[in-house]
Each structure stands twice: as structure tokens, then as C-alpha cells.
Write a protein that holds these residues in place. Structure first.
Motif, short mmCIF file in Angstrom:
data_model
loop_
_atom_site.label_atom_id
_atom_site.label_comp_id
_atom_site.label_asym_id
_atom_site.label_seq_id
_atom_site.Cartn_x
_atom_site.Cartn_y
_atom_site.Cartn_z
N GLN A 105 0.82 -1.22 0.00
CA GLN A 105 0.00 0.00 0.00
C GLN A 105 0.86 1.27 0.00
OE1 GLN A 105 -2.81 -0.49 3.25
NE2 GLN A 105 -4.15 -1.74 1.97
N ALA A 155 -0.73 5.76 2.96
CA ALA A 155 -1.94 6.27 3.61
C ALA A 155 -1.59 6.99 4.91
CB ALA A 155 -2.90 5.12 3.90
N ASP A 157 -2.34 8.65 8.71
CA ASP A 157 -3.02 8.11 9.90
C ASP A 157 -4.52 8.40 9.84
OD1 ASP A 157 -0.62 7.21 10.85
OD2 ASP A 157 -0.27 8.95 12.16
N GLN A 160 -6.06 5.97 7.47
CA GLN A 160 -6.08 4.63 8.08
C GLN A 160 -7.27 4.50 9.03
OE1 GLN A 160 -4.48 2.04 7.35
NE2 GLN A 160 -2.50 2.56 6.48
N ARG A 161 -7.55 5.57 9.77
CA ARG A 161 -8.69 5.55 10.69
C ARG A 161 -10.00 5.43 9.91
NH1 ARG A 161 -5.60 9.47 13.47
NH2 ARG A 161 -6.79 11.18 12.51
N GLU A 164 -10.54 1.86 8.80
CA GLU A 164 -11.03 1.03 9.89
C GLU A 164 -12.53 1.26 10.12
OE1 GLU A 164 -9.51 -1.40 11.59
OE2 GLU A 164 -7.86 -1.11 10.17
#
Length: 435
Positions: A105, A155, A157, A160-161, A164
Motif C-alpha cells: 500500500q 496512507a 493516519d 487509516q482511521r 477502519e
């Protein structure tokens, strides 16, 4: 002169239909001849009506060919605006998908720059990153050992959140996704669909990227995967018919209205023409008669129906309505729907259905792609019939807007800084002037 010719035509038709003078039985026979170039080999349509007091029974023969009925396409600016409003986030989502599909990624910045044309990105990657902060982090790394470090993307942070949260939303709606997949299979001719075709439309219906590997095996009571996805010869088959899924959106809506009013409501389409849109008389009459026909559920067996019959047209419109209702945005590109023409028994000219039923659908030409939209799902530019998975889009837009606000704040601060420096410079110049 035209009225004389018309009267002559009607007289000729009466003689052919009724060679002997009719016996008077207290009712009146009416015959109307409707000139239309849109009819089949006949030069017109004969309408015979029987009138007794205030009641009337009618027989039409021959019926106008469905494929010959034409409706002029007209632009619907609010619905086009709904597609235009989504342009920015869809472009961002496309770039994010490109990066996440890379091994690890991560991707070198210059590699992504070379893919601009394929991504249809009108600006340079650096400009895109500057305008959409918060999506990616830029760091230095080597493409190969012993080479100079170059900028890479990964990506952030914040992204990424969001990823999720996306997984969590899909997990919470897993049973809803299973019902969608069952419905798609239950509408098909043999209760089988190409796994590769389903994979290509996964985002339209909100399926996870790994639904064939993770979701399908969890529900063996419903699904059976035959072959290996990606090879072009894999299929998803329905194992068991689930009656609770065999109800269309229109049927469920009619049931809800019946429960609220206490009156049996007949399932039918919502027909709503946009302001300023008018149908010709012949088309209005055809639509009126067609709407009065019984609703045919997209989950019914229609193997006995003639492909060119009005009943099959009713069923096909029901299938398109259900497919668009199952999609997240209540719209899909017409070519994408066309990939399933064989499985859902669409005719070769299936695309004309959307313009022929302009009160149910709208075909947008935005972006050079024909996109079929469900009118009832929108109020102007706003989507009112919201899919639970639409929360993913809304969270992604929140992520983008957060980055846009930060960029706007930085630009404001930089502008104020430059303005203050200019004022200080001007003040020093004034002080240095000797009057």
C-alpha cells in the motif's frame, strides 16, 4: 381535406371489421383510427370501444410495438448536479484505491504521476496532494537497493482511521449485504451470476473488496462459488431460495402503505415527470395503459413471457428499478447494467427503457457516460433514499473536508503574513523618506 381522408380510412376499417350491419343491442360501437409513424407494419392503430350507458370496454388490436415508442431525451439539471457534486470525492477515492492496491500500500510519487491519464486526473499529482491534504504521507525511500531515495506515498493516519471505520460499517451491515447478494442472484435467469462481473460492480452495491473470499464462504446455506475468481470462468450460485428476500422495494412499499392506511395498495411504480417535461398524446396513452397493467415482481419466473410483450417490459422495468434501488447511490452506468443482459434477460435495446419511462428513470450524460438514475430516490440534487452503506461516503467526505479546511486556514494565515510584511515594508519606506 385531412378530416375527409381520416373519415374515409375509418369507413374502410369498419367495412373490414364489420362486413354486415351490426344488430342494435342497446350499445354503441366506436372506432378510432390513430395515425402514427411509430407503429409496426400497420399504418395505424385501431381502437374499438363498446359503450353502454356510462361504462366502456375496450380492445386494442394490433398493439403498438414497444421498441417503436420514442421519447425525446431532456436534460434534468438537478439530477446532473447530483453527479457533478460527487465528482471531487470520487476522483479522490480513485487515487486512494490506486495506492491501496499497490504491494505494501505504498507507491513512488513518479509512478503515480505516470498513471494520471488512466486515472483521468486533470492536474499533476503534487497539485492534487496540495489541494487534498490529509490523504497521504510523503516520505523518502529507495525503489531498488543502492539507488537514490525518491518520494513515496502511503496512507496517512487519518486515512487509516477512515479505512477502519469503513470495515466496521460493512461488518455492522453484513446481513444487509447478504440480502443484497441473494436478491441479485434470485432475480437472475438461472440463479447464477458471473463472479467476475459481480466483482466489477462490488462498489456500486457496497460489497467489500474481499466479499468473494470472506463473505460468501461464511454463508454456505445461500451461496456456492464455482471456479476461481479472476479467471473469467467463475460463478456464484444461489443454493437456497429465501422467501423473505423475494420482495421488491415496490412490493414492500405497498405493504407498508396498506398497513398504515388499512386499505390494500396495489404495487406499482412512482411515475414523476420533471417540471416542463411533456409526453406526446400517443405516449401518454401508452404509459397510462402500461401503468394499469399488474405489477410483475422481478423475482417471478418469466420464462414463459414473450421478450417483446408489454408484460416483459413491465418486468424489465421492475428489474432495473430493483437493481438501482439496491445500489448505494441509486444510480449505475448503463454499460455496467448491460453486462448482465443475458442473466437478467434484457433485450439488445434495453437502454431505451430508461428514456421510454422518463417518469421512473433519468439518463444522465455527465462525464461522457450514460448513467441510469432512479428519480424517486432524489429530491433535486439530494439523495433522499439513503442506503445504510452511504455512511462510508459521508465519512470519506468528512475526511476530505477536514483537509480542505486545514488548507484554507494555512492559506489564510500565509495571506495575513504576507500582508503584514508588505505593510511593515511600506512603513519602513515611508520612514526613510526625507521631506
Amino acid at each position: 381535406m385531412a378530416s375527409v381522408e381520416r373519415h374515409h380510412k375509418e369507413q374502410m376499417i369498419r367495412r373490414k371489421l364489420f362486413p354486415n350491419p351490426p344488430i342494435r343491442l342497446g350499445f354503441e360501437i366506436e372506432t378510432h383510427f390513430i395515425d402514427s409513424p411509430a407503429l409496426n407494419s400497420e399504418k395505424g392503430q385501431i381502437f374499438v370501444g363498446f359503450k353502454l350507458n356510462t361504462r366502456r370496454w375496450s380492445i386494442r388490436f394490433p398493439a403498438a410495438s414497444i421498441s417503436s415508442l420514442k421519447v425525446e431525451w431532456r436534460k434534468d439539471r438537478p439530477l446532473d448536479g447530483a453527479i457533478e457534486n460527487d465528482k471531487q470525492w470520487r476522483l479522490c477515492a480513485k487515487v486512494v484505491k490506486e495506492v491501496l492496491n499497490e504491494p505494501g500500500q505504498v507507491i513512488p510519487l513518479r509512478y503515480l504521476e505516470k498513471r494520471r491519464e488512466r486515472l483521468r486526473l486533470p492536474i499533476k499529482i503534487k497539485t492534487f496532494l496540495n489541494r487534498n491534504p490529509g490523504l497521504f504521507d510523503i516520505y523518502l525511500d529507495r525503489i531498488k537497493p543502492k539507488t537514490q531515495p525518491v518520494p513515496f506515498l502511503r496512507a496517512s493516519d487519518r486515512l487509516q482511521r477512515f479505512l477502519e471505520e469503513e470495515k466496521q460499517i460493512k461488518a455492522e451491515n453484513e446481513h444487509f449485504l447478504v440480502s443484497k447478494l441473494c436478491k441479485l442472484l434470485m432475480m437472475s435467469k438461472d440463479k447464477v451470476l458471473s463472479a467476475d462481473k459481480l466483482f466489477h460492480v462490488k462498489r456500486a452495491f457496497g460489497f467489500p473488496d474481499d466479499f468473494l473470499c470472506n463473505l460468501v464462504p461464511k454463508y454456505e446455506e445461500y451461496f456456492q462459488l464455482v471456479g476461481s475468481p479472476g479467471e473469467g470462468k467463475s460463478f456464484l450460485q444461489l443454493r437456497s431460495w429465501e422467501p423473505k428476500f423475494a420482495k421488491s422495494v415496490i412490493e414492500m412499499r405497498a405493504e407498508e402503505e396498506s398497513q398504515l392506511t388499512g386499505i390494500r395498495v396495489r404495487p406499482n411504480f412512482n411515475y414523476r415527470l420533471p417540471p416542463g417535461f411533456f409526453l406526446k398524446k400517443e405516449m401518454r396513452e401508452w404509459v397510462r395503459d402500461w401503468m394499469e397493467m399488474p405489477y410483475i415482481s422481478p423475482y417471478e419466473d418469466v420464462s414463459s413471457l414473450n421478450q417483446a410483450s408489454p408484460e416483459m417490459e413491465k418486468r424489465n422495468v421492475g428489474v432495473f428499478h430493483e437493481l438501482l434501488s439496491l445500489s448505494v447511490l441509486k444510480r449505475m452506468p448503463v454499460p455496467t447494467l448491460g453486462k448482465f443482459w443475458e442473466e437478467y434477460r434484457f433485450s439488445n435495446a434495453f437502454g431505451n427503457v430508461f428514456t421510454r419511462h422518463s417518469g421512473i428513470f433519468y439518463v444522465s450524460l455527465k462525464g461522457g457516460i450514460k448513467t441510469a438514475m432512479l428519480r424517486e430516490a432524489y429530491d433535486g440534487e439530494e439523495l433522499i433514499d439513503k442506503d445504510p452503506l452511504l455512511a462510508i461516503k459521508e465519512k470519506f467526505i468528512d475526511l476530505l473536508e477536514e483537509g480542505w479546511r486545514e488548507r484554507g486556514e494555512r492559506m489564510r494565515l500565509n495571506k495575513e503574513k504576507i500582508q503584514k510584511e508588505m505593510e511593515r515594508s511600506a512603513s519602513r519606506n515611508v520612514e526613510g523618506v526625507d521631506y
